[in-house]
Design a protein around this motif. Structure first.
Motif, PDB file in Angstrom:
ATOM      1  N   THR A  27     105.725 -13.373  -8.546  1.00 12.36           N
ATOM      2  CA  THR A  27     106.062 -11.680  -8.857  1.00 12.36           C
ATOM      3  C   THR A  27     107.881 -11.114  -9.128  1.00 12.36           C
ATOM      4  N   ALA A  28     107.755 -10.955 -10.561  1.00 14.23           N
ATOM      5  CA  ALA A  28     109.107 -11.080 -10.768  1.00 14.23           C
ATOM      6  C   ALA A  28     109.763  -9.525 -11.527  1.00 14.23           C
ATOM      7  N   THR A  29     110.416  -9.130 -10.419  1.00 12.34           N
ATOM      8  CA  THR A  29     111.342  -7.713 -10.075  1.00 12.34           C
ATOM      9  C   THR A  29     112.298  -7.228 -10.731  1.00 12.34           C
ATOM     10  N   ASP A  30     112.227  -6.397 -12.378  1.00 12.66           N
ATOM     11  CA  ASP A  30     113.938  -6.013 -12.586  1.00 12.66           C
ATOM     12  C   ASP A  30     114.720  -5.039 -11.700  1.00 12.66           C
ATOM     13  N   ALA A  31     115.855  -4.645 -12.066  1.00 12.18           N
ATOM     14  CA  ALA A  31     117.201  -3.755 -11.467  1.00 12.18           C
ATOM     15  C   ALA A  31     115.910  -2.290 -11.480  1.00 12.18           C
ATOM     16  N   ALA A  32     115.465  -1.968 -12.727  1.00 17.25           N
ATOM     17  CA  ALA A  32     114.528  -1.060 -12.384  1.00 17.25           C
ATOM     18  C   ALA A  32     112.955  -1.035 -11.895  1.00 17.25           C
ATOM     19  N   GLY A  33     112.754  -1.842 -10.872  1.00 15.95           N
ATOM     20  CA  GLY A  33     111.655  -1.887 -10.343  1.00 15.95           C
ATOM     21  C   GLY A  33     110.705  -2.469 -11.275  1.00 15.95           C
ATOM     22  N   ALA A  34     110.389  -2.272 -12.945  1.00 15.94           N
ATOM     23  CA  ALA A  34     109.438  -2.725 -13.256  1.00 15.94           C
ATOM     24  C   ALA A  34     109.021  -4.293 -13.028  1.00 15.94           C
ATOM     25  N   SER A  35     108.257  -5.008 -12.685  1.00 13.58           N
ATOM     26  CA  SER A  35     108.083  -5.945 -12.042  1.00 13.58           C
ATOM     27  C   SER A  35     106.495  -6.744 -13.440  1.00 13.58           C
ATOM     28  N   GLY A  36     106.578  -8.555 -13.303  1.00 15.56           N
ATOM     29  CA  GLY A  36     106.090  -9.055 -14.294  1.00 15.56           C
ATOM     30  C   GLY A  36     105.040 -10.363 -13.366  1.00 15.56           C
ATOM     31  N   VAL A  37     103.848 -10.869 -13.330  1.00 11.09           N
ATOM     32  CA  VAL A  37     103.201 -12.070 -12.443  1.00 11.09           C
ATOM     33  C   VAL A  37     102.532 -12.672 -12.805  1.00 11.09           C
ATOM     34  N   ALA A  38     103.125 -14.520 -12.393  1.00 10.86           N
ATOM     35  CA  ALA A  38     102.638 -15.333 -13.185  1.00 10.86           C
ATOM     36  C   ALA A  38     102.177 -16.343 -12.094  1.00 10.86           C
ATOM     37  N   GLY A  39     101.320 -16.912 -12.928  1.00  6.03           N
ATOM     38  CA  GLY A  39     101.107 -18.487 -11.543  1.00  6.03           C
ATOM     39  C   GLY A  39     101.463 -19.336 -12.199  1.00  6.03           C
ATOM     40  N   SER A  40     100.790 -20.741 -11.550  1.00  3.77           N
ATOM     41  CA  SER A  40     101.406 -22.067 -11.668  1.00  3.77           C
ATOM     42  C   SER A  40     100.180 -22.617 -12.179  1.00  3.77           C
TER      43      SER A  40
END
Length: 233
Positions: A96-109
């Protein structure tokens, strides 16, 4: 005629003020441009590492979850494959990647099926003794093989000349692996220069592979044939 009112601002400055007052466009949430991957030996008894992959959207932080059979079994960038359950199902890491504004995205292997662990065998003594006897000492690692998974045994064998797949079992009985991983295996063979095989047989064969170490040994005196040997195959 109506009175024409002049703006106190220059035309270019007025346009800049209007743009500055407009709400800023929302930045896109982080998105994976290359998926996460699992690095390291994906085997029982080993620790693996989740590499986050490549992301757009300037992530400020990453969270790592390890997925086994559809549920999270741990967090953090590294994961120890130390439970038999983990060998029964494919393993994947979810980022789960989160930016400074709190928005996030998810990716899996991509899921990877863990294999059996590979014990490491260290040979100490490997000597021929009187009357065709053989003595081999050494250690098996890691210690979890003996302390958690029932240990195992060590057997001395060698191939039968001219018979593909057939072996002599030189040990009269298997030698147990001690709790400290040590073993003392004995056998007997005929005179000659032989490639002796030290076979490790873990008790938890579903979790650990059975490694072999081969050494050449000259036996100067023994029986006319492989007295005391058992023919297998």
């Amino acid at each position: 005629m109506g009175t024409k009112i002049r703006s106190p601002f220059a035309p270019g400055l007025l346009a800049a003020l209007v743009l500055a007052a407009a709400p800023a466009a929302a930045l896109a949430a982080p998105a994976a441009t290359q998926p996460p991957t699992i690095g390291g030996a994906v085997r029982f008894g080993e620790a693996v590492r989740c590499e986050p992959g490549q992301w757009s959207g300037d992530p400020a932080s990453f969270r790592y979850d390890w997925i086994v059979n559809g549920s999270s079994r741990g967090s953090g960038q590294t994961f120890a494959i130390d439970d038999p359950y983990y060998v029964s199902y494919p393993l994947a890491c979810q980022v789960t990647a989160t930016d400074a504004a709190g928005a996030s995205g998810v990716a899996g292997s991509a899921p990877v099926q863990p294999g059996r662990g590979t014990p490491k065998v260290t040979i100490g003594r490997f000597v021929a003794q009187p009357r065709g006897r053989i003595l081999v000492t050494g250690k098996v690692a890691p210690l979890s093989i003996t302390r958690e998974w029932g240990g195992g045994s060590v057997v001395l064998r060698r191939s039968v000349p001219g018979r593909s797949g057939a072996v002599y079992q030189l040990s009269e009985r298997p030698a147990a692996i001690g709790r400290d991983g040590s073993f003392r295996a004995a056998g007997i063979d005929a005179p000659g220069r032989w490639k002796i095989r030290v076979d490790v047989v873990p008790s938890a064969i579903n979790l650990w592979e059975a490694p072999s170490v081969t050494r050449t040994l000259r036996i100067s005196r023994g029986g006319r044939s492989c007295g005391g040997c058992s023919l297998i195959g």
